[in-house]
Write a protein that holds these residues in place. Structure first.
Motif, mmCIF file in Angstrom:
data_model
loop_
_atom_site.group_PDB
_atom_site.id
_atom_site.type_symbol
_atom_site.label_atom_id
_atom_site.label_comp_id
_atom_site.label_asym_id
_atom_site.label_seq_id
_atom_site.Cartn_x
_atom_site.Cartn_y
_atom_site.Cartn_z
ATOM 1 N N ASP A 90 0.806 -1.221 0.000
ATOM 2 C CA ASP A 90 0.000 0.000 0.000
ATOM 3 C C ASP A 90 0.839 1.272 0.000
ATOM 4 N N TYR A 146 -2.912 4.965 -3.151
ATOM 5 C CA TYR A 146 -2.162 3.756 -3.475
ATOM 6 C C TYR A 146 -2.944 2.861 -4.436
ATOM 7 N N ARG A 184 -6.722 -3.368 1.996
ATOM 8 C CA ARG A 184 -7.066 -1.957 2.191
ATOM 9 C C ARG A 184 -7.794 -1.428 0.953
#
Length: 859
Positions: A725, A772, A823
C-alpha cells in the motif's frame, strides 16, 4: 629360487585372470602396476607401502593381493591372498536408481570383485594382513609391516571429503556397485529401457573398422572395455583395473579429450562415464545430441577454465575447461560423505573442501554459480552473453526473500527433493517398464507438498535439468545463441529450461464471479528432451512454456487441496503480508481465461470469447448494464498474459499520435493484446530489470547482464519491485518513483482508462501520491473476475471468503479480505468501457467518486 616363486606366482595370477572374475585391461593397456600406488612393496612410489625387508616388510608386489598357494577359497578369485571384510555396508540408494525398483528392493551388500577392493578400501583390515606372507606358501603367513599409516590400515586422511582412498562402510556417497546392468536374455536391456539414459548392453561400437564391445559381460572371446561380471553386474572393476598405470586406475578416459561427444561412444576421446550413461537421447530414446549441446558440455559454450586451487584439489589438469571435465564438474564417483547422487561438494558443510554434512544439491551448483571471488572457474564479468550467472547470491543475500532451497529453510528442515520413484497417480506413471522418470527429473507430487506441506521445497533441479540446459534465449535453440534468458513479449520457455518438466492446466468451465477462482479440471504433465523438434506449441508433450514449470508447485497439482501458509518456511514472505495468510492457486487464477479456448484478436473478442461473464444475473452490476455475453456489457474477466494473450483492442488501451500505447512501457507496448509474458517478468531480483525513466524508454525491460528467474529478491513475493500500500501510480507521470512492480510496465497516463475531462478520477494524481494502487486493484494480480484487476466492494463472493453471489462489504471504509483485497476502497456503480470512466462510475449511492473517497475515507 625366490625369483622363480615370484615368476611362478605372476604366471598363476595371469592365468587366473582369464577365468572367473577376470578383469583384464581393454582399452587402456598400460598395465605397469609397479608405477602405481598399488605397488605396496618397499620399492613402491607411494607414501603408504611396505616397510623395508629388514624391518618385516617385502619387496614383492603381487603378494598383497595374490598367492599361488592356499588362496582364500571364499573369495571370487583370482587366487586371493587376503581375508574379506565382514563389515556390513550401507549401499548407495536413491529414488531414481531403477535397479532397485526392478529388484523390488535395495541393492544388496557388495559382492564379486568389489569385495576384493573393499578388503583394503573400506579401512577395516590391515593392508599387510595377508594369508601367505612372501615365500611361506602355507596359509599361515604373518602380517607385512607397513609405513605411512599409523594403524596399518587404509589412511583416514580426508575420509569424509571424497578426496580419500578410505571409502569406509557407508557407501551412500559412492557410485553404486553389485547391481545387475545386463540381465539374462531376452530381458537384457530391462534397466536401460526403464532408465532411458543407459546404453543397452552388450553395447558395441566400430573402432577403426573393427567391432568393439564397450560394456557387456566378459566371456571367452569377448573382452569389453567396461566389463560386467559373469552375472551382468557392475563392480568396482567395471571402471577400474587395479594393475593399470592410468589416472585413478580407470579403464578409459577420465576426461573428455576432444570434440563434443557424439551419439555413439568414442573410446578414444569420450569420458568413461559415457560408456554406460547415454545422455545423448531424446524423449523417445532416439539418438540426439542432448548432453553434447548442453551448456555444461558444449565445446563452444562450456569454455571457462578451472582455477589452480580448484584443479589441484580435484586432481584435474591445470586450466582444464568445463567441457573437458564434463560429468566430473558436478559428480564425483567417491564424493563427500552426506552427499546424494554422488554430487561433488553436495553437502551443507562449511569446510573447504566440504567434509561430511547434510545433503545440499544447491552447493554443487554454487561451485560455479557464485561470485567471482568464490568461483572455482576463471569467469569474465557477466553480460547478456558472457559470464556464469551468480545464483548463490540471490539465495543467500541477507534480507532477500527466497524460495526454500537450503535444507534449513525448508519446513521439514531436511532435503525432501527426490526425483524418480516407483509411484503412479492420475497425471504420470513412474512404475512402468519404460517410465524414464529419473531421466526427466519427475518428482512425486507428494514430495512437492501435495497432502503434506512439510515436503514443500525447491532445489536447482526442480527447475533445471543440467544435462539438457541450453545457453539460448529459447529452449528450441532458435533464439539468440548468446543470450541466456527469455525473449520479452513471449512466453516460450528459455534455453535454461530445456528438458525440464512441468504441468499444463486444463481449465474448468468458466462461469460467473461467484465461482472465481476456478480450480483446473486436470493437468497434463509436460516432460522429456525435445530432441530435434523445434515446435513451440503448448500442446507438445515436452515443456514449451515457463509457466508450465511454475505451476507444478504453484497450483493444486503440487500443493493439494489446501495451500501452505505464508511464513511456513525460513526466508519466505511473512504471513499477513498484504493481508495474505496463505499462498494462492495460481493455476486457478490464470483460469480467469479458459485455457481450452485460446483468445482471438480484434474488437474485444479475446475477452468475450474466453471470459464468459464476470457477474451473474446482474448481481455485480448495480446500474443494470448488461455484462459481457449480453452484447453491451463493459465488464469482463482480466488476466496478465502469461498463459494467453489478453486480446485487448484499441478500446481497452490508449494510443498517442505516434501510434504507440501511452499507458504501457516498452518492451510490452508492441503487439499489445497479442503478446504474452513470463512469470519471471515480474518475479526475480530487482537488479534483473532495467528501469526506463520515460514511458517509451528503450532501456526498460529485462537486464540480461543480471540473473533472471525467481531465485531471490529484496521484495516480498520475490518481486522485481514493491507491491504494497505504499505503491502509487506516480508523482512524476513519467517515472516509477514509488518503485512499484506495476510501474515497471504500466505507465500512469492520465488517459489510461478515464474520460479526459475527469482528471481527478484518473491515474494523474500529482497532488495525491497517497492514493495507493491497491485501493482499486487486487492484491494478487494473476487473473481476476473483473476487468483491469479492479476490486469491487459492492460485490464480494467466494474469492473474498463470502457466500456465493454478491456481498457488499462496508460502505465508507477500507477492506482487507485475504487474499485479493488489501485496504481496498473501490465500489463500482456502473461498469464503463475503457476511456469512459468518470467520478460517478464509482462510490456509493449519493456520494460518488473522489468526494466519497476523500471525505468518507480520507483518501
Amino acid at each position: 629360487m625366490k625369483n622363480f616363486h615370484r615368476f611362478h606366482a605372476l604366471m598363476l595370477v595371469a592365468a587366473a585372470l582369464l577365468g572367473y572374475g577376470a578383469q583384464v585391461p581393454a582399452q587402456n593397456t598400460n598395465a605397469k602396476i609397479s608405477n602405481t600406488k598399488h605397488n605396496l612393496s618397499a620399492n613402491g612410489p607411494g607414501t603408504v607401502k611396505s616397510a623395508a625387508t629388514s624391518s618385516g616388510g617385502t619387496d614383492q608386489i603381487c603378494v598383497f593381493c595374490h598367492t599361488p598357494h592356499a588362496a582364500n577359497a571364499t573369495a571370487p578369485g583370482p587366487l586371493w591372498n587376503r581375508t574379506l571384510s565382514t563389515a556390513t555396508y550401507t549401499p548407495y540408494t536413491s529414488n531414481s536408481l531403477d535397479a532397485e525398483d526392478i529388484l523390488n528392493g535395495t541393492i544388496g551388500q557388495p559382492g564379486g570383485a568389489s569385495k576384493l577392493c573393499l578388503s583394503c578400501h573400506d579401512g577395516t583390515l590391515a593392508l599387510g594382513a595377508v594369508a601367505n606372507s612372501p615365500g611361506s606358501g602355507t596359509g599361515t603367513g604373518k602380517s607385512i609391516s607397513m609405513v605411512g599409516t599409523p594403524d596399518g590400515k587404509m589412511p583416514t586422511t580426508d575420509n569424509t571429503t571424497g578426496y580419500t582412498r578410505n571409502l569406509g562402510v557407508d557407501l551412500r556417497n559412492d557410485h553404486p556397485i553389485s547391481f545387475t546392468f545386463q540381465s539374462a536374455p531376452p530381458e537384457s536391456d530391462t534397466l536401460s529401457r526403464r532408465d532411458g539414459e543407459f546404453r543397452s548392453p552388450p553395447y558395441s561400437v566400430q573402432v577403426a573398422g573393427e567391432t568393439k564391445t564397450v560394456v557387456g559381460i566378459r566371456s571367452r572371446g569377448t573382452k569389453p572395455m567396461l566389463p560386467l561380471d559373469h552375472e551382468g553386474k557392475v563392480q568396482c572393476t567395471s571402471c577400474h583395473d587395479p594393475h593399470l598405470d592410468a589416472s585413478k586406475f580407470l579403464r578409459l578416459n577420465r576426461f573428455q579429450t576432444g570434440g563434443s561427444p557424439g551419439t555413439n561412444f568414442n573410446p578414444s576421446s569420450d569420458q568413461i562415464c559415457l560408456g554406460c550413461h547415454d545422455k545423448n537421447k531424446d524423449r523417445q530414446g532416439n539418438a540426439f545430441l542432448a548432453w553434447s549441446n548442453s551448456a555444461h558440455a558444449n565445446t563452444s559454450v562450456a569454455t571457462y577454465s578451472y582455477l589452480g586451487t580448484a584443479s589441484t584439489q580435484r586432481e584435474f589438469p591445470a586450466g582444464i575447461k568445463v567441457w573437458e571435465a564434463g560429468c566430473l564438474n558436478c559428480h564425483d564417483t567417491h564424493t563427500v560423505q552426506g552427499s546424494r547422487r554422488i554430487l561433488r561438494e553436495g553437502t551443507d558443510s562449511s569446510a573447504t573442501p566440504k567434509a561430511g554434512g547434510n545433503p545440499a544439491i544447491e552447493e554443487t551448483c554454487y561451485q560455479c554459480h557464485t561470485t567471482a571471488a568464490a568461483n572455482i572457474l576463471s569467469v569474465p564479468t557477466m553480460t547478456a552473453s558472457t559470464g556464469v550467472p551468480n545464483i548463490r547470491s540471490d539465495f543467500t543475500t541477507t534480507g532477500n526473500k527466497r524460495m526454500p532451497i537450503a535444507s534449513g529453510d525448508q519446513p521439514a528442515n531436511a532435503e525432501k527433493h527426490d526425483i524418480g520413484g516407483n509411484f503412479s497417480d492420475s497425471f504420470v506413471s513412474c512404475n512402468t517398464p519404460t517410465n524414464k522418470c529419473g531421466a526427466d527429473f519427475i518428482e512425486d507430487p507428494t514430495l512437492l507438498g501435495s497432502g503434506n506441506h512439510l515436503n514443500r521445497h525447491v532445489e536447482c533441479t526442480d527447475c533445471h535439468n543440467p544435462h539438457r540446459v541450453l545457453k539460448n534465449a529459447l529452449f528450441n535453440g532458435k533464439g539468440s545463441a548468446s543470450q541466456r534468458t527469455h525473449v520479452p513479449g513471449s512466453n516460450i520457455a528459455s534455453g535454461p529450461l530445456r528438458g525440464t518438466w512441468g504441468v499444463e492446466p486444463t481449465a474448468g468451465v468458466v462461469s460467473t464471479a461467484t465461482s472465481f477462482p476456478e480450480t483446473p479440471s486436470t493437468y497434463t504433465v509436460k516432460r522429456g528432451e525435445p530432441g530435434g523438434s523445434e515446435d513451440t506449441a503448448r500442446t507438445n508433450p515436452y515443456l514449451t512454456r515457463e509457466y508450465q514449470l511454475c505451476l507444478k508447485c504453484h497450483s493444486d497439482y503440487g500443493a493439494g487441496t489446501t495451500f501452505p501458509s505464508l511464513g511456513s518456511f525460513t526466508g519466505g514472505t511473512a504471513t499477513n503480508t498484504n493481508g495474505m495468510s496463505k499462498y494462492t492457486n495460481v493455476a486457478a487464477e490464470f483460469s480467469a481465461v479458459k485455457a481450452t479456448d485460446p483468445p482471438t484478436t480484434g474488437t474485444d473478442q479475446g475477452e468475450k470469447t474466453n471470459s464468459g461473464t464476470a457477474c451473474g444475473g446482474g448481481d455485480c452490476n448495480p446500474s443494470g448494464t448488461s455484462p459481457i455475453g449480453g452484447g453491451t456489457g463493459n465488464n469482463h474477466r482480466s488476466w496478465h498474459p502469461v498463459m494467453w494473450p489478453t486480446g485487448r483492442d484499441a478500446k481497452e488501451r490508449t494510443r498517442n499520435s505516434s501510434g504507440t500505447f501511452t499507458n504501457i512501457r516498452n518492451p510490452f507496448s508492441t503487439g499489445l493484446g497479442t503478446q504474452t509474458m513470463y512469470c519471471s517478468d515480474c518475479h526475480g531480483n530487482s537488479g534483473s530489470w532495467s528501469q526506463g525513466t520515460t514511458q517509451g524508454a528503450t532501456g526498460n525491460g529485462p537486464n540480461l547482464a543480471q540473473v533472471q528467474g525467481p531465485h531471490g529478491s529484496p521484495q516480498n513475493f520475490i518481486l522485481k519491485g514493491k507491491w504494497d500500500d505504499s505503491v502509487t501510480p506516480s508523482n512524476t507521470r513519467d517515472g516509477n518513483s514509488s518503485g512499484g512492480i506495476c510501474g515497471r510496465c504500466h505507465h500512469p497516463s492520465t488517459a489510461s482508462g478515464f474520460a479526459g475531462a475527469d482528471s481527478e478520477a484518473s491515474h494523474g494524481w500529482d497532488a495525491k501520491t497517497s492514493r495507493y494502487c491497491m485501493a482499486c486493484h487486487i492484491a494478487v494480480p494473476h487473473g481476476w473476475k473483473n476487468k483491469a484487476f479492479l476490486v469491487n466492494l459492492a460485490c464480494v463472493g467466494p474469492e473474498g471468503g463470502k457466500a456465493a453471489g454478491c456481498t457488499q462489504v462496508g460502505s465508507t471504509s477500507t477492506e482487507t479480505i485475504a487474499p485479493y483485497y488489501y485496504r481496498a476502497l473501490l465500489r463500482i456503480n456502473t461498469w464503463q468501457a475503457s476511456g469512459q470512466w468518470t467520478e460517478g462510475s464509482c462510490g456509493v449511492s449519493g456520494n460518488n467518486g473522489k468526494d466519497w473517497m476523500s471525505s468518507a475515507c480520507g483518501f
